[in-house]
Motif scaffolding. Structure first.
Motif, PDB file in Angstrom:
ATOM      1  N   ILE A  74      20.124 -19.179  20.625  1.00  0.00           N
ATOM      2  CA  ILE A  74      19.365 -17.927  20.699  1.00  0.00           C
ATOM      3  C   ILE A  74      18.084 -18.057  19.882  1.00  0.00           C
ATOM      4  N   ASP A  75      16.962 -17.768  20.513  1.00  0.00           N
ATOM      5  CA  ASP A  75      15.684 -17.746  19.795  1.00  0.00           C
ATOM      6  C   ASP A  75      15.555 -16.427  19.041  1.00  0.00           C
ATOM      7  N   THR A  76      14.774 -16.473  17.967  1.00  0.00           N
ATOM      8  CA  THR A  76      14.611 -15.281  17.136  1.00  0.00           C
ATOM      9  C   THR A  76      13.145 -14.863  17.099  1.00  0.00           C
ATOM     10  N   PRO A  77      12.850 -13.584  16.911  1.00  0.00           N
ATOM     11  CA  PRO A  77      11.452 -13.152  16.792  1.00  0.00           C
ATOM     12  C   PRO A  77      10.769 -13.818  15.606  1.00  0.00           C
ATOM     13  N   ARG A  78       9.498 -14.031  15.739  1.00  0.00           N
ATOM     14  CA  ARG A  78       8.719 -14.667  14.679  1.00  0.00           C
ATOM     15  C   ARG A  78       8.130 -13.574  13.790  1.00  0.00           C
ATOM     16  N   VAL A  79       8.551 -13.575  12.534  1.00  0.00           N
ATOM     17  CA  VAL A  79       8.071 -12.572  11.564  1.00  0.00           C
ATOM     18  C   VAL A  79       7.449 -13.321  10.393  1.00  0.00           C
ATOM     19  N   TYR A  80       6.299 -12.844   9.940  1.00  0.00           N
ATOM     20  CA  TYR A  80       5.558 -13.528   8.887  1.00  0.00           C
ATOM     21  C   TYR A  80       5.490 -12.667   7.628  1.00  0.00           C
ATOM     22  N   ARG A  81       5.315 -13.359   6.506  1.00  0.00           N
ATOM     23  CA  ARG A  81       5.162 -12.660   5.235  1.00  0.00           C
ATOM     24  C   ARG A  81       3.858 -11.876   5.208  1.00  0.00           C
ATOM     25  N   LEU A  82       3.914 -10.721   4.587  1.00  0.00           N
ATOM     26  CA  LEU A  82       2.723  -9.907   4.290  1.00  0.00           C
ATOM     27  C   LEU A  82       1.943  -9.523   5.542  1.00  0.00           C
ATOM     28  N   GLU A  83       2.664  -9.221   6.621  1.00  0.00           N
ATOM     29  CA  GLU A  83       1.979  -8.793   7.836  1.00  0.00           C
ATOM     30  C   GLU A  83       1.286  -7.448   7.623  1.00  0.00           C
ATOM     31  N   LYS A  84       1.966  -6.537   6.957  1.00  0.00           N
ATOM     32  CA  LYS A  84       1.429  -5.186   6.764  1.00  0.00           C
ATOM     33  C   LYS A  84       0.885  -5.026   5.355  1.00  0.00           C
ATOM     34  N   LEU A  85      -0.081  -4.161   5.232  1.00  0.00           N
ATOM     35  CA  LEU A  85      -0.618  -3.833   3.911  1.00  0.00           C
ATOM     36  C   LEU A  85       0.410  -3.042   3.106  1.00  0.00           C
ATOM     37  N   PRO A  86       0.361  -3.119   1.779  1.00  0.00           N
ATOM     38  CA  PRO A  86       1.254  -2.285   0.964  1.00  0.00           C
ATOM     39  C   PRO A  86       1.080  -0.808   1.310  1.00  0.00           C
ATOM     40  N   ARG A  87       2.188  -0.088   1.354  1.00  0.00           N
ATOM     41  CA  ARG A  87       2.165   1.329   1.763  1.00  0.00           C
ATOM     42  C   ARG A  87       1.789   2.199   0.565  1.00  0.00           C
ATOM     43  N   SER A  88       0.523   2.224   0.280  1.00  0.00           N
ATOM     44  CA  SER A  88       0.043   2.921  -0.916  1.00  0.00           C
ATOM     45  C   SER A  88      -0.568   4.265  -0.560  1.00  0.00           C
ATOM     46  N   LEU A  89      -0.345   5.239  -1.433  1.00  0.00           N
ATOM     47  CA  LEU A  89      -0.962   6.561  -1.306  1.00  0.00           C
ATOM     48  C   LEU A  89      -2.040   6.714  -2.385  1.00  0.00           C
ATOM     49  N   PRO A  90      -3.074   7.496  -2.129  1.00  0.00           N
ATOM     50  CA  PRO A  90      -4.024   7.808  -3.209  1.00  0.00           C
ATOM     51  C   PRO A  90      -3.284   8.461  -4.375  1.00  0.00           C
ATOM     52  N   TRP A  91      -3.696   8.132  -5.592  1.00  0.00           N
ATOM     53  CA  TRP A  91      -2.972   8.642  -6.757  1.00  0.00           C
ATOM     54  C   TRP A  91      -3.052  10.168  -6.851  1.00  0.00           C
ATOM     55  N   THR A  92      -4.119  10.745  -6.342  1.00  0.00           N
ATOM     56  CA  THR A  92      -4.222  12.210  -6.318  1.00  0.00           C
ATOM     57  C   THR A  92      -3.151  12.812  -5.413  1.00  0.00           C
ATOM     58  N   THR A  93      -2.838  12.116  -4.323  1.00  0.00           N
ATOM     59  CA  THR A  93      -1.789  12.591  -3.416  1.00  0.00           C
ATOM     60  C   THR A  93      -0.421  12.523  -4.081  1.00  0.00           C
ATOM     61  N   VAL A  94      -0.190  11.458  -4.852  1.00  0.00           N
ATOM     62  CA  VAL A  94       1.087  11.332  -5.574  1.00  0.00           C
ATOM     63  C   VAL A  94       1.248  12.491  -6.550  1.00  0.00           C
ATOM     64  N   ASN A  95       0.203  12.773  -7.320  1.00  0.00           N
ATOM     65  CA  ASN A  95       0.264  13.890  -8.276  1.00  0.00           C
ATOM     66  C   ASN A  95       0.441  15.228  -7.558  1.00  0.00           C
TER      67      ASN A  95
END
Length: 622
Positions: A74-95
């Motif tokens: 069975i072949d497997t999907p190819r997934v790479y490291r760091l494909e997506k950017l870190p899921r960061s919110l503006p610090w004002t939104t966190v506060n």
């Protein structure tokens, strides 16, 4: 998930009505099931489904139910490291989210304390729920974090805000039970919380706050915390220590969102005036012929005896999230060769394979090796259903070339190319041809973009507030944000204003490197179209390699890396400390990948030797 997908798999093969369905199970049935799943799942989720199937089929093979080791096929999907950017919110939104929590009831008091811990220390959900009363030292004002991922204990200072939130929860929100865990269930049955409780608390508070937060889990607060520290000037080492990372590369992920730090990597647009520059439309005619390989149109139907298997092979791998564009062209070339020149053939043999390879003998050894490897992988796929089928011997393939020596442009070369681009005549299908080609060279040189990344840029990818470009669908599916230098930003804004004045398309989906072909909205320049203009400019200015041909467009990326290093040497900066920023800016996971773009050219050798001499000359003389 195991039970759900294995149940669906058994249903797909009719196991409920036929208990012997597993005995007769074929690889095609497994692949058909994965193809069905791929329509609703992304590559990450599909990878888990493949894991479930492999474990189940391995178990059935060990029991003797299956005769073939399907789990290894069975072949497997190819997934790479760091494909997506870190899921960061503006610090004002966190506060804003934390302040929106209603702390007049028990649930709000608990949720506020949990989410404040995540936002203040970047804790994982499992670390929040495993925190005990014994981990808080009120006398020394410290908190000991039991890290679930590394099984280490991390001692951090207890901030006043966190201490107040914990005291409020312990006095007014925590049930009076014998459990030592800090956070407990509010409703019966009372007891310890699971990590999913933190996710539920986060989702509830986001929903009640009405804030537009695109992420569904509290881990985005951990990412936001790391990026907030980074933008305040905290070193990567300290951030890694606080987050509990063992490897600095784990923390360097957050460098991808350090906009101002990365902006120092971008190059400025060189300025050079040459009144004698002109573009000779015939200059390209006298150049040596570029080696090429005739591609087969993908719209043409497959005709050889391999047609059905090639179609199934491509369909399988595309269902696993692979693009397989080059593979498609290569296998279609093989199919056309067999159908036209070997129509009598009924099986692929070593002799036919060699004859097909001779059709592209003019290409470089590396390209020929890649084409042959693609066919070999297809033959390995065929071997699963045709045990006696031919497999090319990889030892007979051409050896890879030594590392290609790129052409390193000087800033004067780039400036002359920019001046020459302004002399290009406009065309009906490209009314802003001079401006578009000039901007293309500017973005390639100042930002080190790959050609494909440049041509896929749209107006919506330009963030005018932060002066950044969002790079998507790039090599290995990675995304990244690249800040522009001041002069590159000025050039891009000037181009957009001129484009708007001319009444040309300004939709967010409209390409930046735009021409008027392909309909009323136009389309992006093709790689061939950009390459033709590039070769014309280089030939007109006599910027040629030792072989007498224009440098590759990709050589500008090498030039970007070398010039970034030279600038740091000239400014007296710590080059070793700057390399992770260069690597991140270019979209590399590791500095090792960036090393490929840094040939030890004379200019680098000279400045590196000078710095070494300045620092250690006295030691050597002594």
């Amino acid at each position: 998930s195991h039970i759900t997908y294995l149940g669906r798999f058994l249903d797909s093969i009719g196991f409920e009505t036929n208990e012997k369905a597993l005995l007769d199970l074929s690889l095609k049935q497994v692949e058909d099931f994965l193809g069905t799943c791929s329509k609703a799942l992304n590559r990450y989720s599909l990878q888990h489904v493949v894991g479930y199937l492999r474990a189940f089929l391995r178990f059935e093979y060990s029991r003797g139910v299956l005769q073939n080791q399907l789990h290894e096929m069975i072949d497997t999907p190819r997934v790479y490291r760091l494909e997506k950017l870190p899921r960061s919110l503006p610090w004002t939104t966190v506060n804003e989210l934390l302040l929106s929590i209603d702390r007049t009831d028990t649930q709000g008091i608990r949720n506020y304390a949990m989410l404040l811990l995540v936002a203040t220390y970047g804790l994982r959900s499992c670390e929040v729920v495993s925190l005990t009363l014994d981990d808080i030292n009120w006398r020394t004002a410290t908190i000991c974090i039991p890290q679930g991922k590394t099984d280490n204990k991390l001692v951090l200072p207890l901030t006043d805000a966190v201490a107040d939130a914990l005291i409020d929860y312990l006095k007014n929100g925590r049930p009076s039970l014998s459990f030592r865990e800090v956070f407990l269930r509010i409703r019966a049955p009372h007891g310890r919380l699971k990590p999913t409780a933190v996710t539920e608390a986060f989702q509830r508070q986001v929903r009640l706050s009405g804030i537009d937060i695109p992420y569904h889990g509290p881990h985005c607060l951990r990412h936001s915390f790391a990026v907030h520290l980074l933008r305040q000037g905290t070193s990567v080492k300290v951030i890694g220590d606080v987050l509990g990372h063992h490897n600095v590369e784990s923390t360097c992920v957050y460098l991808r969102l350090a906009i101002e730090d990365l902006r120092s990597v971008a190059l400025e647009v060189p300025d050079y005036a040459d009144i004698d520059i002109c573009v000779d439309a015939n200059a390209i005619n006298g150049l040596p012929q570029v080696r090429s390989w005739k591609k087969v149109k993908s719209s043409m139907p497959l005709q050889s005896f391999l047609a059905e298997e090639i179609t199934a092979y491509l369909q399988l791998h595309r269902s696993l999230g692979k693009i397989y564009g080059t593979e498609n062209c290569t296998l279609r070339s093989l199919d056309t060769f067999l159908a036209i020149q070997c129509s009598w053939a009924e099986e692929l043999s070593g002799r036919l394979f060699i004859q097909w390879c001779d059709t592209f003998a003019n290409l470089t050894p590396t390209v020929r090796r890649n084409r042959m490897r693609i066919v070999r992988n297809f033959c390995l796929y065929r071997r699963r259903s045709h045990p006696q089928s031919f497999i090319p011997d990889i030892l007979t393939f051409p050896a890879n070339n030594l590392q290609f020596i790129p052409y390193i442009f000087s800033s004067t070369d780039i400036a002359r190319l920019l001046s020459a681009a302004q002399q290009l005549p406009a065309l009906p299908q490209s009314p802003l041809r001079p401006q578009v080609i000039r901007l293309a060279i500017i973005l390639l040189y100042t930002s080190g973009l790959r050609r494909g990344e440049l041509l896929r840029l749209t107006l919506g990818d330009f963030n005018s507030e932060e002066s950044t470009l969002f790079i998507r669908c790039t090599k290995f599916h990675k995304e990244r944000i690249i800040p522009l230098s001041v002069t590159a930003d000025t050039e891009l804004r000037a181009y957009l204003k001129q484009r708007q004045r001319c009444g040309l398309p300004m939709k967010a989906s409209s390409p930046i490197i735009w021409n008027n072909a392909g309909g009323p909205e136009g389309r992006a320049y093709t790689g061939t179209g950009l390459a033709h203009n590039w070769r014309l400019l280089c030939a007109s200015l006599k910027i040629l390699t030792p072989k007498g041909i224009p440098p590759r467009i990709h050589d500008i990326r090498h030039c970007f890396a070398v010039n970034a290093l030279l600038r740091w040497y000239h400014n007296g900066e710590d080059v070793l400390a700057k390399l992770p920023q260069l690597s991140t800016y270019m979209g590399h996971v590791s500095v090792v990948s960036t090393q490929y773009y840094l040939p030890f050219v004379e200019s680098l050798r000279r400045v590196a030797s000078t710095r070494f001499e300045q620092k250690y000359d006295s030691l050597i003389k002594d």
